[in-house]
Scaffold this motif. Structure first.
Motif, PDB file in Angstrom:
ATOM      1  N   SER A 120       0.830  -1.217   0.000  1.00  0.00           N
ATOM      2  CA  SER A 120       0.000   0.000   0.000  1.00  0.00           C
ATOM      3  C   SER A 120       0.857   1.257   0.000  1.00  0.00           C
ATOM      4  O   SER A 120       0.359   2.342   0.305  1.00  0.00           O
ATOM      5  CB  SER A 120      -0.934  -0.002   1.216  1.00  0.00           C
ATOM      6  N   THR A 121       2.127   1.149  -0.367  1.00  0.00           N
ATOM      7  CA  THR A 121       3.034   2.290  -0.255  1.00  0.00           C
ATOM      8  C   THR A 121       2.902   3.307  -1.385  1.00  0.00           C
ATOM      9  O   THR A 121       3.564   4.341  -1.347  1.00  0.00           O
ATOM     10  CB  THR A 121       4.498   1.832  -0.139  1.00  0.00           C
ATOM     11  N   HIS A 123      -0.102   4.546  -1.987  1.00  0.00           N
ATOM     12  CA  HIS A 123      -1.421   5.066  -1.621  1.00  0.00           C
ATOM     13  C   HIS A 123      -1.524   6.555  -1.959  1.00  0.00           C
ATOM     14  O   HIS A 123      -0.628   7.327  -1.632  1.00  0.00           O
ATOM     15  CB  HIS A 123      -1.614   4.833  -0.117  1.00  0.00           C
ATOM     16  N   LEU A 151      -5.420  -1.624   0.144  1.00  0.00           N
ATOM     17  CA  LEU A 151      -5.852  -0.357   0.747  1.00  0.00           C
ATOM     18  C   LEU A 151      -6.237  -0.536   2.215  1.00  0.00           C
ATOM     19  O   LEU A 151      -6.079   0.384   3.014  1.00  0.00           O
ATOM     20  CB  LEU A 151      -7.017   0.250  -0.035  1.00  0.00           C
ATOM     21  N   ALA A 154      -3.407   0.469   4.246  1.00  0.00           N
ATOM     22  CA  ALA A 154      -2.843   1.805   4.018  1.00  0.00           C
ATOM     23  C   ALA A 154      -2.986   2.700   5.245  1.00  0.00           C
ATOM     24  O   ALA A 154      -3.999   2.660   5.949  1.00  0.00           O
ATOM     25  CB  ALA A 154      -3.514   2.462   2.814  1.00  0.00           C
ATOM     26  N   SER A 161      -9.399   7.062  -1.396  1.00  0.00           N
ATOM     27  CA  SER A 161      -8.061   6.479  -1.502  1.00  0.00           C
ATOM     28  C   SER A 161      -7.990   5.471  -2.638  1.00  0.00           C
ATOM     29  O   SER A 161      -8.933   4.719  -2.881  1.00  0.00           O
ATOM     30  CB  SER A 161      -7.684   5.776  -0.195  1.00  0.00           C
ATOM     31  N   LEU A 163      -4.630   3.182  -5.041  1.00  0.00           N
ATOM     32  CA  LEU A 163      -3.207   2.875  -5.181  1.00  0.00           C
ATOM     33  C   LEU A 163      -2.719   3.481  -6.487  1.00  0.00           C
ATOM     34  O   LEU A 163      -3.337   3.288  -7.537  1.00  0.00           O
ATOM     35  CB  LEU A 163      -2.971   1.360  -5.197  1.00  0.00           C
ATOM     36  N   THR A 184       3.482   6.110   5.058  1.00  0.00           N
ATOM     37  CA  THR A 184       3.125   4.847   4.429  1.00  0.00           C
ATOM     38  C   THR A 184       3.558   3.718   5.345  1.00  0.00           C
ATOM     39  O   THR A 184       4.371   3.915   6.255  1.00  0.00           O
ATOM     40  CB  THR A 184       3.810   4.648   3.051  1.00  0.00           C
TER      41      THR A 184
END
Length: 197
Positions: A120-121, A123, A151, A154, A161, A163, A184
């Motif tokens: 989820s980095t 996001h 998500l 996240a 939100s 990705l 993150t």
């Protein structure tokens, strides 16, 4: 095989009867044998795993490896709101993902899984109108299960939100404002941060 459980789809019924090792192998094939640590010397078994994933997996997510559109691609202007509330304006190429655009232009978007919808980095938080427009143009007008699952992990999840690796830049995104979360969650214990290539 058909389960007597009416709450299971036929796809879920077939998956439920597969041995755990086959499901694990299919997941390994899905994300790449090297990355998962799964090793098999049998190409037949590897092909079976890939086929099993292709048959049973959710294939709506983007799995992009490569350079993306070339410098001659049409472009749009995007504004990223950084975690410190400063803004970075970039020129994104139509057809690349937001993650690719961010990496190419130096925006601090991590992307620890390198864009395969396994973290989820990347996001991002979208404006409501852009979020709705993108959703309206998706298959089934819904996020893929994989994206929803990622998500869930996240930091600072918002109603809009997404990705960044799952959003393909379109001409309709010109002028969009995309916010990066304040932090993150990267599960690498050594602080690994991939270098875009």
């Amino acid at each position: 095989y058909q389960s007597d459980d009416p709450s299971l789809s036929s796809q879920q019924s077939v998956i439920a009867m597969l041995p755990r090792s086959v499901i694990t192998a299919a997941k390994a094939a899905r994300f790449g044998f090297k990355r998962s640590g799964f090793k098999s010397s049998s190409p037949v078994f590897a092909n079976t795993c890939v086929s099993a994933q292709a048959s049973f997996g959710n294939n709506k997510q983007i799995r992009w490896h490569g350079d993306g559109p070339g410098p001659d691609a049409p472009t749009v202007q995007l504004t990223f709101v950084n975690p410190d509330d400063s803004e970075t304006k970039i020129t994104a190429r139509v057809g690349e993902t937001l993650l690719q655009s961010a990496h190419r232009t130096g925006v601090e978007m991590e992307g620890a899984c390198e864009g395969v919808c396994a973290c989820s980095t990347c996001h991002v938080i979208l404006e409501q109108e852009l979020y709705d427009d993108l959703l309206d143009n998706m298959e089934d007008e819904a996020l893929s299960e994989d994206e929803e699952d990622m998500l869930d992990m996240a930091f600072g999840l918002e109603q809009t939100s997404r990705l960044g690796c799952q959003i393909t830049v379109t001409e309709g995104m010109d002028g969009a404002v995309i916010s990066l979360p304040k932090a993150t969650r990267n599960f690498y214990v050594d602080g690994h941060k991939p270098t875009p290539h």
